[in-house]
Design a protein around this motif. Structure first.
Motif, mmCIF file in Angstrom:
data_model
loop_
_atom_site.group_PDB
_atom_site.id
_atom_site.type_symbol
_atom_site.label_atom_id
_atom_site.label_comp_id
_atom_site.label_asym_id
_atom_site.label_seq_id
_atom_site.Cartn_x
_atom_site.Cartn_y
_atom_site.Cartn_z
ATOM 1 N N LEU A 172 0.820 -1.223 0.000
ATOM 2 C CA LEU A 172 0.000 0.000 0.000
ATOM 3 C C LEU A 172 0.852 1.270 0.000
ATOM 4 O O LEU A 172 0.471 2.281 -0.598
ATOM 5 N N SER A 173 2.011 1.198 0.647
ATOM 6 C CA SER A 173 2.911 2.362 0.651
ATOM 7 C C SER A 173 3.345 2.701 -0.768
ATOM 8 O O SER A 173 3.340 3.861 -1.174
ATOM 9 N N GLU A 174 3.701 1.664 -1.528
ATOM 10 C CA GLU A 174 4.126 1.886 -2.921
ATOM 11 C C GLU A 174 2.960 2.356 -3.792
ATOM 12 O O GLU A 174 3.105 3.247 -4.613
ATOM 13 N N GLN A 175 1.795 1.731 -3.589
ATOM 14 C CA GLN A 175 0.630 2.090 -4.413
ATOM 15 C C GLN A 175 0.175 3.531 -4.169
ATOM 16 O O GLN A 175 -0.438 4.144 -5.033
ATOM 17 N N ASN A 176 0.471 4.048 -3.000
ATOM 18 C CA ASN A 176 0.037 5.410 -2.670
ATOM 19 C C ASN A 176 1.188 6.413 -2.659
ATOM 20 O O ASN A 176 1.047 7.518 -2.143
ATOM 21 N N ARG A 177 2.302 6.009 -3.249
ATOM 22 C CA ARG A 177 3.498 6.858 -3.200
ATOM 23 C C ARG A 177 3.246 8.270 -3.765
ATOM 24 O O ARG A 177 3.591 9.268 -3.133
ATOM 25 N N ASP A 178 2.612 8.361 -4.932
ATOM 26 C CA ASP A 178 2.375 9.682 -5.540
ATOM 27 C C ASP A 178 1.508 10.553 -4.647
ATOM 28 O O ASP A 178 1.805 11.730 -4.427
#
Ligand SMILES: [Zn+2]
Ligand SMILES: [Zn+2]
Length: 210
Positions: A172-178
């Protein structure tokens, strides 16, 4: 980039101590008006971080990026106005005088016969830490490594019923990075101002410091 240059040198373990007086970020769902505390990618009874953003558990509304950044910015501004209000409080517990007036003697309490010392109620250091706390909430690395200040403790009425496993948090951290980096840039805008002032005011108001 700019975000990294202002990171404190201390280890992140010190964050929990550093942020112990920082206030939580409260968000309001634009759809159902439910209010909840946002503590990053953590288990919560009120919101879920899903692959496409922040979702309200009450009505399933997914916040648009602007619905998060505008609330974050409003919250930062309210902390900054508290700071600018410049309230001073006497450190003598039996006196407790609160004023916005700085006496000609600088730190001396204006109350008759009081030997207390006036200190800023909302210090530049507190504001700086508050902004660093908001920054940490949207820091992908800190989220991934579960280094955020916990919102709840066992026994709290709002203590999450379900938990979130480590691999979900990482994904989830990567998916919400932007989304997170956009929010960090909002905090960063104020943090760099504050850091400059922290240095300036630190030397000007040296006599006020502990
Ligand atoms: Zn809602
Ligand atoms: Zn006093």
């Amino acid at each position: 980039n700019g975000i990294d240059t202002l990171q404190p040198l201390e280890t992140t373990v010190a964050d929990i101590e550093r942020f112990k007086d920082s206030s939580a970020l409260e968000l309001t769902c634009p759809n159902c008006a439910n209010k909840f505390l946002f503590g990053g990618i953590i288990a919560s009874n009120f919101y879920t971080m899903c692959y496409n953003g922040l979702q309200c558990k009450n009505c399933e509304h997914i916040f648009s990026p602007l619905q998060i950044t505008s609330q974050l910015e409003r919250c930062i501004r309210s902390h900054i106005s508290l700071y600018y209000a410049g309230w001073l409080v006497c450190d003598d517990k039996t006196c407790g005088t609160v004023t916005r007036q700085i006496s000609v003697f600088g730190k001396r309490c204006l109350s008759d016969g009081c030997t207390g010392v006036m200190r800023y109620k909302y210090s530049d250091k507190k504001l700086y830490n508050q902004l660093l706390y908001f920054d940490s909430l949207f820091d992908c690395e800190k989220n991934k490594n579960q280094l955020l200040k916990p919102l709840y403790h066992s026994g709290d009425i709002d203590y999450p019923i379900s938990s979130l496993n480590e691999s979900s948090i990482k994904v989830l951290s990567e998916q919400n990075r932007d989304l997170f980096e956009t929010n960090r840039s909002v905090v960063q805008k104020y943090l760099s101002d504050c850091a400059r002032r922290y240095v300036d005011l630190g030397s000007i108001f040296e006599f006020m410091r502990e």
